[in-house]
Scaffold this active site. Structure first.
Site, PDB file in Angstrom:
ATOM      1  N   ASP A  75      49.252  23.279  64.215  1.00 47.39           N
ATOM      2  CA  ASP A  75      49.130  21.830  64.052  1.00 47.39           C
ATOM      3  C   ASP A  75      47.706  21.552  63.583  1.00 47.39           C
ATOM      4  O   ASP A  75      46.754  21.737  64.350  1.00 47.39           O
ATOM      5  CB  ASP A  75      49.417  21.136  65.384  1.00 47.39           C
ATOM      6  CG  ASP A  75      49.428  19.619  65.272  1.00 47.39           C
ATOM      7  OD1 ASP A  75      48.789  19.070  64.353  1.00 47.39           O
ATOM      8  OD2 ASP A  75      50.070  18.965  66.121  1.00 47.39           O
ATOM      9  N   ASP A 132      52.416  25.338  59.155  1.00 46.04           N
ATOM     10  CA  ASP A 132      53.186  24.156  59.520  1.00 46.04           C
ATOM     11  C   ASP A 132      53.335  24.137  61.036  1.00 46.04           C
ATOM     12  O   ASP A 132      53.210  25.181  61.693  1.00 46.04           O
ATOM     13  CB  ASP A 132      54.571  24.164  58.858  1.00 46.04           C
ATOM     14  CG  ASP A 132      55.095  22.756  58.586  1.00 46.04           C
ATOM     15  OD1 ASP A 132      55.087  22.315  57.420  1.00 46.04           O
ATOM     16  OD2 ASP A 132      55.488  22.086  59.564  1.00 46.04           O
ATOM     17  N   GLY A 185      59.047  20.141  50.919  1.00 46.20           N
ATOM     18  CA  GLY A 185      58.442  19.242  49.945  1.00 46.20           C
ATOM     19  C   GLY A 185      57.415  19.886  49.035  1.00 46.20           C
ATOM     20  O   GLY A 185      57.592  21.010  48.553  1.00 46.20           O
ATOM     21  N   ILE A 186      56.332  19.172  48.803  1.00 44.13           N
ATOM     22  CA  ILE A 186      55.287  19.635  47.894  1.00 44.13           C
ATOM     23  C   ILE A 186      54.661  20.927  48.390  1.00 44.13           C
ATOM     24  O   ILE A 186      54.331  21.816  47.603  1.00 44.13           O
ATOM     25  CB  ILE A 186      54.228  18.537  47.706  1.00 44.13           C
ATOM     26  CG1 ILE A 186      54.832  17.331  46.979  1.00 44.13           C
ATOM     27  CG2 ILE A 186      53.018  19.061  46.928  1.00 44.13           C
ATOM     28  CD1 ILE A 186      53.944  16.099  46.970  1.00 44.13           C
ATOM     29  N   VAL A 202      57.560  10.650  44.268  1.00 45.25           N
ATOM     30  CA  VAL A 202      58.103  11.989  44.036  1.00 45.25           C
ATOM     31  C   VAL A 202      59.524  12.046  44.583  1.00 45.25           C
ATOM     32  O   VAL A 202      59.803  11.542  45.678  1.00 45.25           O
ATOM     33  CB  VAL A 202      57.228  13.071  44.705  1.00 45.25           C
ATOM     34  CG1 VAL A 202      57.822  14.453  44.491  1.00 45.25           C
ATOM     35  CG2 VAL A 202      55.800  13.024  44.178  1.00 45.25           C
ATOM     36  N   ALA A 203      60.389  12.683  43.844  1.00 42.32           N
ATOM     37  CA  ALA A 203      61.810  12.748  44.215  1.00 42.32           C
ATOM     38  C   ALA A 203      62.049  13.825  45.265  1.00 42.32           C
ATOM     39  O   ALA A 203      62.726  14.826  45.019  1.00 42.32           O
ATOM     40  CB  ALA A 203      62.659  13.001  42.981  1.00 42.32           C
ATOM     41  N   THR A 204      61.482  13.629  46.448  1.00 38.31           N
ATOM     42  CA  THR A 204      61.778  14.515  47.563  1.00 38.31           C
ATOM     43  C   THR A 204      63.127  14.138  48.163  1.00 38.31           C
ATOM     44  O   THR A 204      63.650  13.048  47.935  1.00 38.31           O
ATOM     45  CB  THR A 204      60.698  14.399  48.650  1.00 38.31           C
ATOM     46  OG1 THR A 204      60.718  13.062  49.171  1.00 38.31           O
ATOM     47  CG2 THR A 204      59.311  14.691  48.089  1.00 38.31           C
ATOM     48  N   TYR A 225      48.321   4.669  56.565  1.00 37.37           N
ATOM     49  CA  TYR A 225      48.568   5.751  55.603  1.00 37.37           C
ATOM     50  C   TYR A 225      47.648   5.638  54.386  1.00 37.37           C
ATOM     51  O   TYR A 225      46.970   6.604  54.015  1.00 37.37           O
ATOM     52  CB  TYR A 225      50.033   5.716  55.163  1.00 37.37           C
ATOM     53  CG  TYR A 225      50.402   6.801  54.174  1.00 37.37           C
ATOM     54  CD1 TYR A 225      50.629   8.094  54.613  1.00 37.37           C
ATOM     55  CD2 TYR A 225      50.522   6.525  52.814  1.00 37.37           C
ATOM     56  CE1 TYR A 225      50.973   9.099  53.709  1.00 37.37           C
ATOM     57  CE2 TYR A 225      50.860   7.515  51.913  1.00 37.37           C
ATOM     58  CZ  TYR A 225      51.088   8.803  52.360  1.00 37.37           C
ATOM     59  OH  TYR A 225      51.414   9.792  51.466  1.00 37.37           O
TER      60      TYR A 225
END
Length: 258
Positions: free
Chosen positions: A63, A41, A21-22, A187-189, A154
């Site tokens: 993490d 990640d 993704g981003i 966003v077009a993920t 969220y």
């Protein structure tokens, strides 16, 4: 973690949530601009796959919600990086559900990564960022700017990231560290496109002045700009990269042609 990484005078960026993704788009943008990137990640297979073929990256499993792992990561970075010039706090948990179904465990799962992770990473790398007069970019969300359904945890976590950004900018500015916040709109993920129905996509297009989703690359351009010398007098800013979505009101379709 890699056992060895050569010291270099190249600017170094730490990007969390870098496996997809981003975060991955931002990693690639930094590389295109001549930076070295430490890719953070917790998803081992995804991070390993994402790093394949990328020159100038150092993938590190961590993490960001776990203090011990963040401390271990920071020690590794101190040993392998000549400087830490930018930190992009992008790692996040996108968990949506109604208030009635959000128990404390679900709330904490979101907060641990989305808010605690930003705090822990920034604290762990604070001295290195101050030494380099570097930049922090925290990734929040349009959901932190405007309330919407199913986002009690969220949206609240992302609103908190906005204010954390301001606190960091005010206190770290005297050390030359700039701190800004980017709030992505739709966003077009791959994930979004897989779960958004045609009706949802049409509704978003109708509500966004630019009439489309954003791309991961467009977000990465703004993030890397804020980390660069071109943004040398920009700090404490909350920037929505959303095609104008946050600027709109209710926007009743029936009134639009009046």
């Amino acid at each position: 973690m890699s056992e060895h990484a050569a010291r270099t005078t190249t600017r170094t960026a730490i990007v969390t949530g870098a496996a997809r993704g981003i975060g991955l788009a931002t990693t690639r943008a930094f590389l295109d601009q001549g930076w070295r990137v430490v890719m953070i990640d917790r998803d081992v297979p995804a991070l390993t796959e994402a790093a394949v073929g990328l020159r100038g990256v150092d993938p590190v499993i961590c993490d960001v919600s776990k203090p011990a792992e963040v401390d271990q990561m920071a020690a590794y970075v101190a040993d392998t990086c000549q400087s830490v010039d930018a930190l992009v706090n992008n790692a996040g948990v996108a968990d949506f559900g109604p208030i009635a179904e959000t128990d404390f465990a679900r709330w904490r799962t979101v907060m641990e990564t989305n808010l605690d992770g930003v705090f822990l990473m920034s604290q762990a790398l604070r001295e290195a960022l101050c030494a380099a007069k570097g930049a922090i970019v925290n990734i929040a969300s349009i959901s932190g700017l405007r309330a919407s359904t199913l986002r009690v945890a969220y949206g609240t976590s992302k609103a908190a990231v906005k204010h954390l950004t301001l606190q960091q900018a005010v206190e770290l500015g005297e050390y030359g560290v700039r701190v800004n916040c980017v709030c992505p709109g739709p966003v077009a993920t791959k994930l979004a496109m897989a779960v958004h129905t045609p009706d949802i996509i049409a509704a978003y297009h109708d509500a966004i002045p630019l009439n489309r989703y954003g791309t991961e690359a467009e977000l990465a351009e703004v993030i890397t700009f804020l980390c660069s010398g071109r943004a040398s007098y920009v700090t404490g800013q909350i920037i929505a990269v959303d095609g104008g979505f946050e600027a709109t009101g209710i926007g009743l379709p029936a009134l639009r042609g009046a």
